[in-house]
Motif scaffolding. Structure first.
Motif, PDB file in Angstrom:
ATOM      1  N   GLN A  83      29.385   4.055 -39.545  1.00 40.66           N
ATOM      2  CA  GLN A  83      30.393   3.718 -40.807  1.00 40.66           C
ATOM      3  C   GLN A  83      30.958   5.591 -41.154  1.00 40.66           C
ATOM      4  O   GLN A  83      31.852   5.325 -42.154  1.00 40.66           O
ATOM      5  N   ARG A 116      22.327  -2.229 -43.022  1.00 41.25           N
ATOM      6  CA  ARG A 116      23.544  -0.466 -42.323  1.00 41.25           C
ATOM      7  C   ARG A 116      24.314  -1.851 -41.261  1.00 41.25           C
ATOM      8  O   ARG A 116      25.708  -1.855 -41.481  1.00 41.25           O
ATOM      9  N   ALA A 119      26.881  -4.019 -42.652  1.00 42.85           N
ATOM     10  CA  ALA A 119      27.642  -3.369 -43.007  1.00 42.85           C
ATOM     11  C   ALA A 119      28.560  -2.798 -42.208  1.00 42.85           C
ATOM     12  O   ALA A 119      29.939  -3.430 -42.531  1.00 42.85           O
ATOM     13  N   SER A 150      27.338 -11.447 -41.958  1.00 37.32           N
ATOM     14  CA  SER A 150      28.004 -10.018 -42.011  1.00 37.32           C
ATOM     15  C   SER A 150      29.281 -10.826 -41.382  1.00 37.32           C
ATOM     16  O   SER A 150      29.353 -12.236 -41.223  1.00 37.32           O
TER      17      SER A 150
END
Length: 151
Positions: A83, A116, A119, A150
């Protein structure tokens, strides 16, 4: 650390956030586990502040240290590294971290980690025209349970 992370999420508090995060890094007398966790959590705040290089370094150190104690924490920090690379607009670095995360996922069963991962997959969609990114996204997607859709 928590104060610094919270302040990092609020515009106009960058100086105060950085000071709190620096104070947290200066904490002594912690166990090696607590020290690694603290460094990883401070890195999350630094990433939000745009200090990507330092955040990546601290996350790398935290993930490496956590490998001996907690596959869950290691996977969390690897996800945070990916990220951070996305925030830094570094597709090659994101791919590197996504591959590390892919290798860690089979050892972890966690909704938080799966969230996560989803994401990261969503955030890297903007680079899907890059073959290496597409491959890394597909590798991550293949390891997600069906209930975690996703992009």
């Amino acid at each position: 650390m928590r104060l610094g992370r919270a302040l990092a999420c609020i515009n106009g508090n960058q100086r105060e956030a950085r000071e709190a995060l620096d104070r947290a890094l200066g904490t002594s007398g912690l166990s090696p586990f607590a020290e690694a966790a603290l460094g990883g959590d401070v890195a999350v705040g630094l990433s939000r502040l745009g200090h990507y290089d330092q955040a990546d370094r601290l996350l790398r150190e935290a993930a490496a240290a956590m490998a001996q104690w907690s596959p869950l924490f290691r996977a969390q920090y690897l996800g945070r590294q990916a990220q951070t690379a996305v925030r830094a607009d570094e597709p090659a670095l994101a791919v590197h971290h996504m591959h590390s995360l892919t290798r860690a996922l089979p050892f972890v069963g966690s909704a938080r980690v799966n969230t996560r991962v989803a994401a990261v997959i969503t955030a890297t969609a903007k680079w899907d025209r890059i073959p290496e990114v597409r491959t890394a996204r597909e590798s991550l997607r293949a390891l997600l349970p069906a209930e975690f859709p996703s992009a």
